[in-house]
Design a protein around this motif. Structure first.
Motif, PDB file in Angstrom:
ATOM      1  N   LEU A  87      17.200  36.551  40.632  1.00  0.00           N
ATOM      2  CA  LEU A  87      16.143  37.420  40.116  1.00  0.00           C
ATOM      3  C   LEU A  87      16.223  37.551  38.601  1.00  0.00           C
ATOM      4  N   GLY A  88      16.843  36.567  37.963  1.00  0.00           N
ATOM      5  CA  GLY A  88      16.953  36.573  36.508  1.00  0.00           C
ATOM      6  C   GLY A  88      18.079  37.440  35.987  1.00  0.00           C
ATOM      7  N   GLN A  89      18.988  37.840  36.864  1.00  0.00           N
ATOM      8  CA  GLN A  89      20.080  38.726  36.455  1.00  0.00           C
ATOM      9  C   GLN A  89      21.383  37.974  36.198  1.00  0.00           C
ATOM     10  N   SER A  90      21.463  36.727  36.616  1.00  0.00           N
ATOM     11  CA  SER A  90      22.700  35.959  36.489  1.00  0.00           C
ATOM     12  C   SER A  90      22.491  34.768  35.568  1.00  0.00           C
ATOM     13  N   TYR A  91      23.497  34.510  34.761  1.00  0.00           N
ATOM     14  CA  TYR A  91      23.444  33.351  33.882  1.00  0.00           C
ATOM     15  C   TYR A  91      23.583  32.062  34.692  1.00  0.00           C
ATOM     16  N   PHE A  92      24.444  32.121  35.725  1.00  0.00           N
ATOM     17  CA  PHE A  92      24.686  30.956  36.572  1.00  0.00           C
ATOM     18  C   PHE A  92      24.079  31.175  37.953  1.00  0.00           C
ATOM     19  N   THR A  93      23.497  30.128  38.502  1.00  0.00           N
ATOM     20  CA  THR A  93      23.021  30.161  39.876  1.00  0.00           C
ATOM     21  C   THR A  93      23.440  28.848  40.529  1.00  0.00           C
ATOM     22  N   PRO A  94      24.410  28.868  41.416  1.00  0.00           N
ATOM     23  CA  PRO A  94      25.008  30.026  42.051  1.00  0.00           C
ATOM     24  C   PRO A  94      26.003  30.743  41.142  1.00  0.00           C
ATOM     25  N   SER A  95      26.227  32.000  41.466  1.00  0.00           N
ATOM     26  CA  SER A  95      27.137  32.846  40.699  1.00  0.00           C
ATOM     27  C   SER A  95      28.354  33.210  41.551  1.00  0.00           C
ATOM     28  N   VAL A  96      29.525  33.077  40.961  1.00  0.00           N
ATOM     29  CA  VAL A  96      30.757  33.490  41.639  1.00  0.00           C
ATOM     30  C   VAL A  96      30.697  34.992  41.916  1.00  0.00           C
ATOM     31  N   ASP A  97      30.235  35.773  40.936  1.00  0.00           N
ATOM     32  CA  ASP A  97      30.125  37.217  41.141  1.00  0.00           C
ATOM     33  C   ASP A  97      29.263  37.547  42.353  1.00  0.00           C
ATOM     34  N   GLU A  98      28.145  36.876  42.485  1.00  0.00           N
ATOM     35  CA  GLU A  98      27.243  37.133  43.614  1.00  0.00           C
ATOM     36  C   GLU A  98      27.955  36.885  44.944  1.00  0.00           C
ATOM     37  N   MET A  99      28.671  35.767  45.044  1.00  0.00           N
ATOM     38  CA  MET A  99      29.364  35.469  46.289  1.00  0.00           C
ATOM     39  C   MET A  99      30.463  36.484  46.570  1.00  0.00           C
ATOM     40  N   LEU A 100      31.268  36.791  45.561  1.00  0.00           N
ATOM     41  CA  LEU A 100      32.396  37.702  45.780  1.00  0.00           C
ATOM     42  C   LEU A 100      31.941  39.128  46.069  1.00  0.00           C
ATOM     43  N   SER A 102      29.156  39.958  47.538  1.00  0.00           N
ATOM     44  CA  SER A 102      28.671  39.913  48.915  1.00  0.00           C
ATOM     45  C   SER A 102      29.843  39.924  49.891  1.00  0.00           C
ATOM     46  N   ALA A 103      30.870  39.145  49.601  1.00  0.00           N
ATOM     47  CA  ALA A 103      32.064  39.120  50.460  1.00  0.00           C
ATOM     48  C   ALA A 103      32.684  40.506  50.571  1.00  0.00           C
ATOM     49  N   SER A 104      32.702  41.254  49.474  1.00  0.00           N
ATOM     50  CA  SER A 104      33.310  42.592  49.484  1.00  0.00           C
ATOM     51  C   SER A 104      32.541  43.564  50.375  1.00  0.00           C
ATOM     52  N   MET A 105      31.273  43.278  50.624  1.00  0.00           N
ATOM     53  CA  MET A 105      30.447  44.170  51.449  1.00  0.00           C
ATOM     54  C   MET A 105      30.399  43.743  52.920  1.00  0.00           C
ATOM     55  N   LEU A 129      36.889  42.116  40.956  1.00  0.00           N
ATOM     56  CA  LEU A 129      37.206  43.538  40.931  1.00  0.00           C
ATOM     57  C   LEU A 129      36.702  44.226  42.202  1.00  0.00           C
ATOM     58  N   ALA A 130      35.501  43.902  42.649  1.00  0.00           N
ATOM     59  CA  ALA A 130      34.969  44.490  43.881  1.00  0.00           C
ATOM     60  C   ALA A 130      35.863  44.156  45.072  1.00  0.00           C
ATOM     61  N   LEU A 131      36.336  42.919  45.154  1.00  0.00           N
ATOM     62  CA  LEU A 131      37.235  42.525  46.236  1.00  0.00           C
ATOM     63  C   LEU A 131      38.579  43.233  46.142  1.00  0.00           C
ATOM     64  N   PRO A 152      39.155  33.252  34.330  1.00  0.00           N
ATOM     65  CA  PRO A 152      40.329  34.012  34.779  1.00  0.00           C
ATOM     66  C   PRO A 152      40.684  35.160  33.823  1.00  0.00           C
ATOM     67  N   ARG A 153      40.542  34.931  32.528  1.00  0.00           N
ATOM     68  CA  ARG A 153      40.861  35.976  31.546  1.00  0.00           C
ATOM     69  C   ARG A 153      39.931  37.183  31.728  1.00  0.00           C
ATOM     70  N   ALA A 154      38.645  36.929  31.882  1.00  0.00           N
ATOM     71  CA  ALA A 154      37.680  38.017  32.043  1.00  0.00           C
ATOM     72  C   ALA A 154      37.994  38.831  33.295  1.00  0.00           C
ATOM     73  N   ALA A 155      38.337  38.157  34.385  1.00  0.00           N
ATOM     74  CA  ALA A 155      38.678  38.869  35.617  1.00  0.00           C
ATOM     75  C   ALA A 155      39.951  39.692  35.445  1.00  0.00           C
ATOM     76  N   LYS A 156      40.919  39.130  34.759  1.00  0.00           N
ATOM     77  CA  LYS A 156      42.176  39.857  34.506  1.00  0.00           C
ATOM     78  C   LYS A 156      41.924  41.075  33.618  1.00  0.00           C
ATOM     79  N   GLU A 157      41.128  40.891  32.576  1.00  0.00           N
ATOM     80  CA  GLU A 157      40.905  41.978  31.604  1.00  0.00           C
ATOM     81  C   GLU A 157      40.228  43.190  32.221  1.00  0.00           C
ATOM     82  N   ILE A 158      39.395  43.009  33.237  1.00  0.00           N
ATOM     83  CA  ILE A 158      38.760  44.184  33.848  1.00  0.00           C
ATOM     84  C   ILE A 158      39.526  44.687  35.077  1.00  0.00           C
ATOM     85  N   GLY A 159      40.679  44.081  35.351  1.00  0.00           N
ATOM     86  CA  GLY A 159      41.515  44.553  36.457  1.00  0.00           C
ATOM     87  C   GLY A 159      41.193  43.938  37.795  1.00  0.00           C
TER      88      GLY A 159
END
Length: 177
Positions: A87-100, A102-105, A129-131, A152-159
């Motif tokens: 919907l124009g919200q992700s830079y990448f399609t497919p997005s790792v964030d979108e998959m993860l 969804s997995a968390s839910m 982070l959601a997972l 990996p750095r971005a994921a680490k930096e936000i916990g």
């Protein structure tokens, strides 16, 4: 990323009984060719995702380019793949964030291990982070073994990373799951 994904697929034994879902940033039509190549290199089936397909144990799924990969649970308990338009919200399609996310839910956190491998940008950080918040295992490739330490750095930096480690250790954890 594609070299590391290839190495993982080549390492999977024929008796591997877990399901692996992979998001690799690539243009339309290339994801099918990549899945076909991996299938020829792997001892277990590898294929591009098909909308509304139930996940099978002992299979690797490559997210279809041009769609986000989500999960949904059917009344039967089967976990299905769902292709979702961006919907124009992700830079990448497919997005790792979108998959993860969804997995968390949808998925049981005890059944999920997530690995963020080398890559440019921050895709996967929020999903990791959601997972992690729901108790899933979240791994990130360390700087020493990452050709590009952005994701990996971005994921680490936000916990969002429970354990930052080498690619070989991430591969070993996948193989021993």
């Amino acid at each position: 990323g594609t070299k590391l994904i290839t190495e993982i697929c080549r390492s999977l034994p024929s008796y591997y009984q877990h399901t692996i879902c992979i998001v690799q940033h690539m243009p339309n039509l290339v994801s099918k060719r990549f899945a076909d190549f991996l299938n020829s290199e792997s001892k277990i089936p590898v294929r591009e995702t098909i909308n509304d397909e139930c996940l099978l144990k002992g299979h690797v799924y490559i997210a279809k380019a041009g769609f986000h990969l989500h999960f949904k649970k059917r009344e039967s308990g089967c976990i299905c793949l769902n292709h979702v338009q961006d919907l124009g919200q992700s830079y990448f399609t497919p997005s790792v964030d979108e998959m993860l996310k969804s997995a968390s839910m949808v998925l049981d956190p005890n059944d999920v291990t997530s690995g963020i491998l080398t890559g440019i940008g921050d895709d996967g950080a929020k999903g990791s982070l959601a997972l992690k918040k729901i108790g899933a295992t979240t791994l990130g490739q360390d700087e020493k073994t990452s050709p590009v330490y952005g994701m990996p750095r971005a994921a680490k930096e936000i916990g969002g990373i429970e354990l930052e480690t080498s690619f070989d250790e991430i591969k070993d954890k996948i193989l021993s799951a």
